[in-house]
Every structure is written in structure tokens, then in C-alpha cells.
Scaffold this motif. Structure first.
Motif, PDB file in Angstrom:
ATOM      1  N   ALA A 196      -9.010  48.951 -31.618  1.00  0.00           N
ATOM      2  CA  ALA A 196      -9.645  47.929 -30.791  1.00  0.00           C
ATOM      3  C   ALA A 196     -10.857  48.520 -30.087  1.00  0.00           C
ATOM      4  N   GLY A 197     -11.931  47.734 -30.042  1.00  0.00           N
ATOM      5  CA  GLY A 197     -13.151  48.178 -29.384  1.00  0.00           C
ATOM      6  C   GLY A 197     -13.301  47.559 -28.013  1.00  0.00           C
ATOM      7  N   VAL A 198     -14.499  47.657 -27.486  1.00  0.00           N
ATOM      8  CA  VAL A 198     -14.797  47.161 -26.143  1.00  0.00           C
ATOM      9  C   VAL A 198     -14.539  45.663 -26.056  1.00  0.00           C
ATOM     10  N   GLY A 199     -13.790  45.254 -25.032  1.00  0.00           N
ATOM     11  CA  GLY A 199     -13.539  43.840 -24.795  1.00  0.00           C
ATOM     12  C   GLY A 199     -12.558  43.207 -25.748  1.00  0.00           C
ATOM     13  N   ASN A 200     -11.848  44.017 -26.532  1.00  0.00           N
ATOM     14  CA  ASN A 200     -10.910  43.482 -27.509  1.00  0.00           C
ATOM     15  C   ASN A 200      -9.464  43.813 -27.176  1.00  0.00           C
ATOM     16  N   THR A 201      -9.168  44.003 -25.904  1.00  0.00           N
ATOM     17  CA  THR A 201      -7.787  44.257 -25.483  1.00  0.00           C
ATOM     18  C   THR A 201      -6.932  43.032 -25.790  1.00  0.00           C
ATOM     19  N   THR A 202      -5.884  43.223 -26.558  1.00  0.00           N
ATOM     20  CA  THR A 202      -4.971  42.127 -26.875  1.00  0.00           C
ATOM     21  C   THR A 202      -3.840  42.095 -25.852  1.00  0.00           C
ATOM     22  N   LEU A 203      -3.039  41.047 -25.924  1.00  0.00           N
ATOM     23  CA  LEU A 203      -1.976  40.896 -24.933  1.00  0.00           C
ATOM     24  C   LEU A 203      -0.969  42.052 -24.959  1.00  0.00           C
TER      25      LEU A 203
END
Length: 613
Positions: A212-219
């Protein structure tokens, strides 16, 4: 009476009920405690919907939920687009090489997730692909595609070939045969595989944490990072929402499988339902993406920011801050080593700074751009061994590791690590599930440095930990403070900030820094070597060093900041609390954890042996 006659095997019926209770009672507890008034999971204090109201206003949590839904949706679409023709071709066109292709399809399901995660992260770093939403979806497709292919192939084997032959006899083209005969037959398999892929993608943590990259944090990433603070009703609430989303997907699948809708209408209904479910989440994201502002990308621990910290910075510097959370130092280092992550500011702990410097992962700090560096920072946290002249790091938050204890059960003074070896407290002791912290305790108790490189000293620490293990109830680094609050443990090895959180509500909880000394941890602001916005990164760090900003963070989070200029603005009860701000005498006995190089392999081997006994 009629009901009892139907139960021909009551023992089997009871066993079945037991199995279902084992499966679903934890879920019921999760849902129930999402409505609990208390922040702790130890008791029930009354019904409330407060945590759902907090969740509805938590943009960070909603963004992570939106990311999860989007990733799962596009993973499902891509997997079906590739997997349907692949499954059809696999069942009809491959004969001689069938076993080989079957092995290739099965391998992604058999390879451990951690291996896939490391492999893809290394691959993206090698070909210089920046970690992003696309890399998450591509990687999810890689491990989800096999489910679609196998289900489609299985369904194809039950296709009546006479239907295909009849259509061809009627001069139907191959395209018409596929869309009018084969595809309708595959609807159950398509729907089933779509549900499976969607659910697996929605739930994935291990692989996503690497790619996952920047701003792609999943739940799942968000939840794991928050568990560091303990399992709270807010986490229960968001898990309940995720459970509801999954149940809706199951019900939708059941509807599509039992209805008489044609394939196109069914698929359209599925896509429309997902869009409607997620519309409150993705529409604000699309709207905000049109704004043209500088963007600062931040990678930080959970609960290290006050609510208005980022808002004030954004307004003052006409910038937008996108921040992701990590749940372990190892996860942070893995991201940095993969390279090309896009982060501008990261917050590693002391020893991780040393590792990152040695591997060339950090950019030097330009102190001329940080006027608050000299004015605000406390000298006792500068020039530490992990970065002697603070060329690459700026101290932010600090704390200690010590003994949390129950004053109502422990009547003797808690002054030494030796109390954790006292047999009268057997099964009432909880230790951190952390190799260096446990060896640090044993080494300090034996009179050695917690960064010892001497084999004989390390072996003595191992001996002490082996003696202690029969007394230990659990090794726990996630919710040890809740175990202490519940009274299940009377003595715990833990971090002062976490223990202070439960001590606020329970005066029977105390904290002690043993006389032999302990660990001092310092988390620092650093700028990655490949940071795209280094000028903005310096502006952000300087802003975080402002006294009122640092004080607001200390007052909200309950963590100590390495900022002497902030002291007049920090709440008096925090400043006067020795749990959070130990006196100089206590700090003189503390050491920061250092990178031990190859000697760490010996620690790791001994720790494995201790845990396996």
C-alpha cells in the motif's frame, strides 16, 4: 414435544450447537461491546451509540473503509475479467499441459502470504513502481485470480455440451455461443467467485501492509494500527460495520443466485449496489481530489496526533496532509527499504533511525529550516547514540518501559525487576511480546546493559527468562493495559503512556521504573531519502516543534513530548505525573535500544527457544 421427536441424535445436535456457539459468540460479543459506554472491554457500563457517532465523524476511519471497498471492488472486477475467459479456456483448450497449468493456478493459494507480500514489494521496488492504489489492486488480483479460475473451470465441467453443439448447428457464432449459452450457465460460479474475491480482498492485511502506498490505508491496516492502543469500542464499532457490509454482500449474492434476472441485469445490479453502499465514502474523496494544493505524505504511529494538529498546518501552509499509520517498526522499515514510497515524513523509533541511516534510507535534516529546533527541544533528548548530531532525526515523543501494577493486590514496594520473578505472583504476570524488551529486563536485572553484545551476558539473560516463563500468564503487546485494568494480571511489563490511559480511570493502577534501570524510547521525525516534498517536510517538522502544537499533542494523547518550550502549556496533572514525566534521577538509569547488528541473530534464536518451551 413435537420438536424433541425431530432430534434423533441429541448428542450430535448439542455438538452442532457448540460449534456454532464457538463460531458466532465472539461476533455477538464484538457487536454488543460496540454499544458499551466504557472505553475498556473489561466490564459493561451501559448502552450507548456514542462510538458509532464518533465513527461517523472520523474521516480517517471512513477513508480507510472507502479504500477497502474500492480495492475489493476493483480487485473483483479485474479478477472476473481475467478469470472467466481463463477458466473457460482451462476447461476446454488445455489437455497435455493441464497438470502444469493446474499447478500454476494453485501455487498462489499455497504460497504463504508473507512470501507473496515480500516478493511483490521487492518487485515494485526493483522496477521503480511507486506504491499506490494500483499496486494494491494488482497484488490482490494476483492472489485472488486462482479462486475465479478454479470455480469457473469446475462449473464448465458440468456444462451440457449438447447445448453448445445445438447453438453451433443453428449457425451461432462463437461470440454468440459464449454470451448466450456459456456465460448464463456460469452465473452461479461468477457470483460465488465474486463474493469470495471481494471478501478476501476486503479482509487482507499482510500483503496490503507491504504494497500500500500513500493514502491507501485500508480498514484492516487502520484497525491493526489502532490495536496498539488497545481494543476500544470504536474498533468494535468499525468491525461491526465491516461485518454488516460482508453480510450485505452475502445476501446480495444469494439474491442474485436465486433470482431470474438475466446476466447483464444481475451484474449491473451488483455494481450499482456496491456503488450505492460506498457512495458516501468515495464522493467526498473525488471532490477533494480536485483541489490543487501541496501534499505532505506522513507515515506515523496511531494516536500520535491531536485532532486539530493537521488542520491548522493545512490552513497555514495551504497544504493537504495525507497520513498513513503503521503498526510496527518492522513495517515502517520494510516500506522504506522497498523505496519509492512517496512519504515525506516518517516517525521511526530510536534504533530504527540508526538502521535507516546505515542503509541510506534517510535524507539529512537542514536545521537552518528548523528555527524551533534550538529554541524548543530538550537537550537531554539530543545527540543520542542512534544519531549523535541529529543529522537525520528530530525527537518528537518519548517514554519509558516499566512495571504496571495493581496497588490493591500488590502490597509490597515495586522497586525492582526481581518482583517479576516472584513465584507468589505466578499467572498474574504479563510481559510484552517483544524480544528486546524482555531481554532488556533480564539484562538490567543482572546488572548489564540492555544493549549487551557479550555472549555470556546474553546467555545469563536467557537463563533468567527461562526461569521466569512458568510464572508468566501471557506475552502481550496489544492490550496489556486492559488485562491489568481487569485484574487478570497484577504485574505487567508495559509502556508508560498505555498504562497512564487506564490509570486515569482506575486509581488502583500504579507504574514504576525499577531501580536497575529500563528502556527509554524516543520516536523521531525523519525525512526519507526519496521524499518528493522535502521543503514542505521541513515546514511540517518546524510546525510540530512549536510549543503550543507540541503541548496540544501531549494534552490529547497523554504522551510526553521532547519539547521543553511546551511545558508551560501542558496540563499540570500531566507535568506532575511521574508516570509520564519521570524525574532526572530515573532517566539517568534509562537506555535507548540500539541496533546490535549480527549479534541480534543470537538474541532472536534464544527468544525463539524461550517462547517454544
Amino acid at each position: 414435544m413435537a420438536f424433541s421427536k425431530k432430534i434423533h441424535h441429541p448428542q450430535l445436535f448439542l455438538a452442532t450447537l457448540t460449534v456454532f456457539a464457538f463460531l458466532y459468540l465472539p461476533l455477538l460479543v464484538l457487536v454488543l461491546f460496540s454499544f458499551n459506554q466504557s472505553r475498556l472491554m473489561v466490564d459493561w457500563e451501559g448502552f450507548t451509540t456514542l462510538w458509532y457517532r464518533i465513527l461517523s465523524a472520523d474521516s480517517r476511519m471512513l477513508d480507510s473503509l472507502a479504500n477497502s471497498l474500492w480495492v475489493a471492488f476493483w480487485t473483483t472486477v479485474a479478477s472476473l475479467t481475467i478469470g472467466i475467459p481463463a477458466g473457460v479456456g482451462f476447461s476446454r483448450g488445455i489437455k497435455r499441459a493441464g497438470p502444469l497449468f493446474e499447478l500454476l493456478v494453485l501455487l498462489p493459494l499455497l504460497i504463504p502470504e508473507i512470501v507473496l507480500a515480500v516478493a511483490f514489494a521487492a518487485f515494485y521496488g526493483l522496477v521503480r513502481i511507486r506504491l499506490s492504489f494500483l499496486t494494491v489492486v494488482l497484488t490482490h488480483v494476483a492472489f485472488s485470480l486462482s479462486y475465479v479460475i478454479l470455480l469457473i473451470r469446475s462449473r464448465m465441467e458440468r456444462l451440457d455440451q449438447s447445448l453448445v453443439e445445438a447453438a453451433m448447428d443453428l449457425q451461432a457464432s462463437g461470440r454468440v455461443v459464449f454470451f448466450r449459452v456459456i456465460l448464463p450457465h456460469l452465473i452461479p460460479a461468477i457470483v460465488s467467485s465474486a463474493l469470495m474475491v471481494f471478501t478476501i480482498s476486503l479482509d487482507d492485511y499482510v500483503i496490503t501492509s507491504f504494497v500500500a502506498g500513500v493514502g491507501n490505508t485500508t480498514l484492516p491496516l487502520q484497525i491493526y494500527s489502532m490495536v496498539k492502543e488497545g481494543i476500544t469500542p470504536e474498533i468494535n464499532a468499525v468491525c461491526t460495520v465491516l461485518l454488516v457490509v460482508t453480510l450485505m454482500a452475502v445476501l446480495l449474492t444469494h439474491f442474485l443466485q436465486t433470482s431470474t434476472l438475466r446476466l447483464r441485469k444481475a451484474l449491473l445490479g451488483f455494481c450499482l449496489a456496491i456503488a450505492v453502499i460506498s457512495s458516501p465514502l468515495w464522493w467526498p474523496t473525488l471532490s477533494s481530489s480536485r483541489e490543487r494544493r501541496q501534499t505532505l505524505n506522513l507515515f506515523i504511529w496511531s494516536a500520535y496526533l491531536a485532532p486539530d494538529t493537521l488542520k491548522v498546518f493545512e490552513q497555514r501552509f495551504n497544504a493537504r496532509v495525507v497520513f498513513d499509520l503503521y503498526d510496527s517498526i518492522e513495517a515502517l522499515l520494510a516500506k522504506l527499504q522497498a523505496g519509492n514510497t512517496g512519504y515525506d515524513v516518517v516517525v521511526p523509533s530510536d534504533y530504527a533511525v540508526h538502521i535507516a541511516i546505515n542503509r541510506g534510507l534517510l535524507s539529512p535534516i537542514d536545521k537552518d529550516k528548523l528555527p524551533n529546533f534550538e529554541k524548543s527541544l530538550d537537550p537531554q533528548f539530543l545527540n543520542k547514540s542512534f544519531d549523535p548530531r541529529n543529522r537525520y532525526s528530530v525527537p518528537y515523543i518519548w517514554g519509558t518501559t516499566g512495571i504496571g501494577y495493581r496497588k490493591d493486590f500488590i502490597k509490597e514496594p515495586v522497586e525492582s525487576w526481581k518482583i517479576l520473578w516472584d513465584e507468589k505472583y505466578k499467572n498474574k504476570i504479563v510481559m510484552l511480546d517483544d524480544m528486546r524488551e524482555n531481554f532488556g529486563v533480564a539484562l538490567k536485572m543482572a546488572g548489564f546493559s540492555l544493549n549487551s553484545r557479550e555472549i555470556s551476558e546474553i546467555q545469563e539473560a536467557k537463563r533468567l527468562l527461562e526461569l521466569q516463563k512458568p510464572l508468566v500468564r501471557a506475552y502481550n503487546s496489544s492490550n496489556f493495559q486492559e488485562i491489568l485494568a481487569s485484574g487478570d494480571a497484577w504485574l505487567i511489563l508495559g509502556w508508560n503512556g498505555q498504562i497512564l490511559k487506564v490509570a486515569r480511570d482506575n486509581p488502583n493502577i500504579g507504574y514504576s521504573i525499577p531501580q536497575e534501570g529500563t528502556t527509554l524510547f524516543i520516536d523521531n521525525f525523519c525525512i526519507p531519502a526519496d521524499a518528493p516534498h522535502k521543503e514542505l517536510a521541513h515546514q511540517f517538522i518546524n510546525y510540530m516543534l512549536e510549543p503550543d502544537t507540541a503541548a496540544a499533542i501531549a494534552n490529547y494523547t497523554g504522551y510526553a513530548v521532547a519539547n521543553r518550550a511546551a511545558v508551560p502549556y501542558i496540563a499540570k496533572w500531566l507535568i506532575n505525573n511521574r508516570v509520564l514525566f519521570p524525574d532526572t534521577k530515573d532517566l539517568e538509569k534509562c537506555e535507548t535500544i540500539e541496533d546490535l547488528g549480527e549479534v541480534l541473530l543470537l538474541y532472536d534464536r534464544y527468544w525463539t527457544e524461550i517462547k517454544s518451551k
